[in-house]
Design an enzyme around this catalytic site. Structure first.
Site, PDB file in Angstrom:
ATOM      1  N   ARG A 132       1.542  -2.843  13.090  1.00 18.06           N
ATOM      2  CA  ARG A 132       0.884  -3.082  14.378  1.00 18.06           C
ATOM      3  C   ARG A 132       1.472  -4.360  14.967  1.00 18.06           C
ATOM      4  NH1 ARG A 132      -0.522   1.424  14.074  1.00 18.06           N
ATOM      5  NH2 ARG A 132      -2.622   2.317  14.242  1.00 18.06           N
ATOM      6  N   GLY A 178       0.859  -1.199   0.000  1.00 22.83           N
ATOM      7  CA  GLY A 178       0.000   0.000   0.000  1.00 22.83           C
ATOM      8  C   GLY A 178       0.887   1.238   0.000  1.00 22.83           C
ATOM      9  N   ARG A 179       0.285   2.361   0.423  1.00 19.96           N
ATOM     10  CA  ARG A 179       1.031   3.633   0.363  1.00 19.96           C
ATOM     11  C   ARG A 179       2.341   3.568   1.129  1.00 19.96           C
ATOM     12  NH1 ARG A 179      -4.311   5.369   1.175  1.00 19.96           N
ATOM     13  NH2 ARG A 179      -3.820   4.840   3.312  1.00 19.96           N
ATOM     14  N   ILE A 180       2.310   3.026   2.354  1.00 25.34           N
ATOM     15  CA  ILE A 180       3.533   3.034   3.167  1.00 25.34           C
ATOM     16  C   ILE A 180       4.533   2.009   2.630  1.00 25.34           C
ATOM     17  CG2 ILE A 180       4.471   2.661   5.494  1.00 25.34           C
ATOM     18  CD1 ILE A 180       1.753   3.719   6.588  1.00 25.34           C
ATOM     19  N   GLU A 227       1.111  -2.786  23.886  1.00 23.23           N
ATOM     20  CA  GLU A 227       1.570  -1.403  24.099  1.00 23.23           C
ATOM     21  C   GLU A 227       0.761  -0.712  25.193  1.00 23.23           C
ATOM     22  OE1 GLU A 227       1.725   0.958  20.525  1.00 23.23           O
ATOM     23  OE2 GLU A 227       2.683  -0.666  19.414  1.00 23.23           O
ATOM     24  N   HIS A 233       6.785   3.004  19.140  1.00 22.97           N
ATOM     25  CA  HIS A 233       5.688   3.393  18.238  1.00 22.97           C
ATOM     26  C   HIS A 233       5.820   4.863  17.802  1.00 22.97           C
ATOM     27  CE1 HIS A 233       1.340   2.245  16.981  1.00 22.97           C
ATOM     28  NE2 HIS A 233       1.907   3.063  16.096  1.00 22.97           N
ATOM     29  N   THR A 270       6.646  -1.931  11.486  1.00 22.90           N
ATOM     30  CA  THR A 270       6.239  -0.575  11.880  1.00 22.90           C
ATOM     31  C   THR A 270       4.726  -0.425  11.729  1.00 22.90           C
ATOM     32  OG1 THR A 270       6.663   0.198   9.623  1.00 22.90           O
ATOM     33  CG2 THR A 270       8.424   0.550  11.238  1.00 22.90           C
TER      34      THR A 270
HETATM   35  C1  GLV Z   1       0.057   5.018  13.657  1.00 22.59           C
HETATM   36  O1  GLV Z   1       0.433   3.974  14.080  1.00 22.59           O
HETATM   37  C2  GLV Z   1      -1.022   5.155  12.742  1.00 22.59           C
HETATM   38  O2  GLV Z   1      -1.755   4.184  12.492  1.00 22.59           O
HETATM   39  O3  GLV Z   1      -1.201   6.260  12.221  1.00 22.59           O
END
Ligand code: GLV
Length: 321
Positions: free
Chosen positions: A240, A158-160, A269, A287, A238
């Protein structure tokens, strides 16, 4: 409070708090840290809009406590696994998130973890701070050369995920990615080989996770998946914590099934499993994927715009439901 109001359980950036107040509704705002559950439920009662963060669990209990006047839950995060979207939809409550404004920051942090884990930056830092005697040596602190043909496996393109791949290309990495339903530009496809997860895991030197957490992705990277990875490979998360089976990961790190990990997110968390803190070759951050100053301004501003739109009877810019 008789008049419907906007509830902001945690302080956003100064600019965003001003923007909330400028909407012309009463505002009930919490402290910088997360409110206790009792306080959250109490203060939600009668709210028309809630601008919350990922630390607030928005479930049926919360929605019932808020009551029928609640119109929108605007999450200051792209991930919305803290929100029961089905329950919100059933009650006619709009849910919004903040996609698109944090891709670069999160991809930067993924790259930072990749580099730190591959080149053992925390190990080196610890060695010096521990005053351990050392001398340069041909065999000293050898790590993974990203630019010597290392392969990056992007789970979730996806985007990230795509932003991480673009950065990794600049480090001369070969890119593999799991197939995606999202639209991928011709430019982002260049040099990317799409493979199903098992084969991607087998062929990657670094595996980086960029899928949302939901029922289909919980424990996606389990013991079986970890066993498929190369013993020299590194896992980066990075996204979840729940996407990776943490117990299986700890075992894999201790047994040398994989070589290391870079983790920004954790199952419980803000607690981090002690076994993870003791795991070898592991880089951990609290996080902070989207924790760039400009990025957080954009996230908060977008969440406020979403809430404002719903309160004005318009469609929010980035709806979830
Ligand atoms: C951070 O973890 C987000 O989902 O924006």
């Amino acid at each position: 409070m008789a008049e419907p109001y906007i509830y902001v359980p945690r302080q956003l950036t100064d600019a965003a708090m001003e923007a909330v107040r400028a909407l012309g509704h009463p505002v009930v705002a919490g402290a910088v840290g997360p409110p206790a559950r009792d306080e959250l439920l109490e203060r939600a009662a009668g709210a028309a809009a809630v601008v919350c963060t990922l630390t607030e669990r928005i479930d049926t209990e919360f929605l019932d406590a808020a009551g029928p006047g609640l119109r929108v839950v605007a999450n200051v995060a792209v991930g919305y696994d803290n929100i029961d979207v089905t329950a919100a939809t059933e009650r006619g409550v709009r849910v919004t998130n903040t996609p698109g404004v944090l891709d670069g920051a999160t991809a930067d942090l993924a790259m930072a973890l990749i580099l730190a884990a591959a080149r053992r930056v925390p190990d080196g830092d610890r060695l010096l701070r521990d005053r351990t005697p050392w001398v340069w040596g041909p065999r000293m602190m050898l790590g993974l050369d990203l630019s010597a043909g290392a392969t990056l496996g992007v789970v979730g393109f996806g985007r990230i995920g795509r932003a991480v791949a673009r950065r990794a290309k600049a480090f001369d990495m070969e890119i593999l990615a799991t197939p995606t339903r999202s639209e991928v530009s011709a430019e982002d496809r260049v040099g990317v080989t799409f493979l199903d997860l098992p084969e991607l895991l087998e062929r990657s030197d670094v595996v980086t996770v960029h899928v949302p957490l939901n029922d289909t992705t919980r424990n996606l990277i389990d013991a079986t998946a970890l066993r498929r990875m190369k013993p020299t490979a590194i896992l980066i998360n990075t996204a979840r914590g729940g996407i990776v089976d943490e117990k299986a990961l700890v075992e894999a790190l201790h047994a040398g099934t994989i070589a290391g990990a870079g983790l920004d997110v954790f199952v419980g968390e803000p607690n981090v499993a002690p076994d993870l803190l003791d795991a070898p070759n592991t880089v951990l951050t609290p996080h902070i994927g989207s924790a760039g100053t400009a990025t957080r301004e954009r996230m908060c501003a977008l969440a406020v715009r979403n809430a404002a739109a719903v309160l004005a009877g318009d469609n929010p810019p980035t709806p979830v439901n």
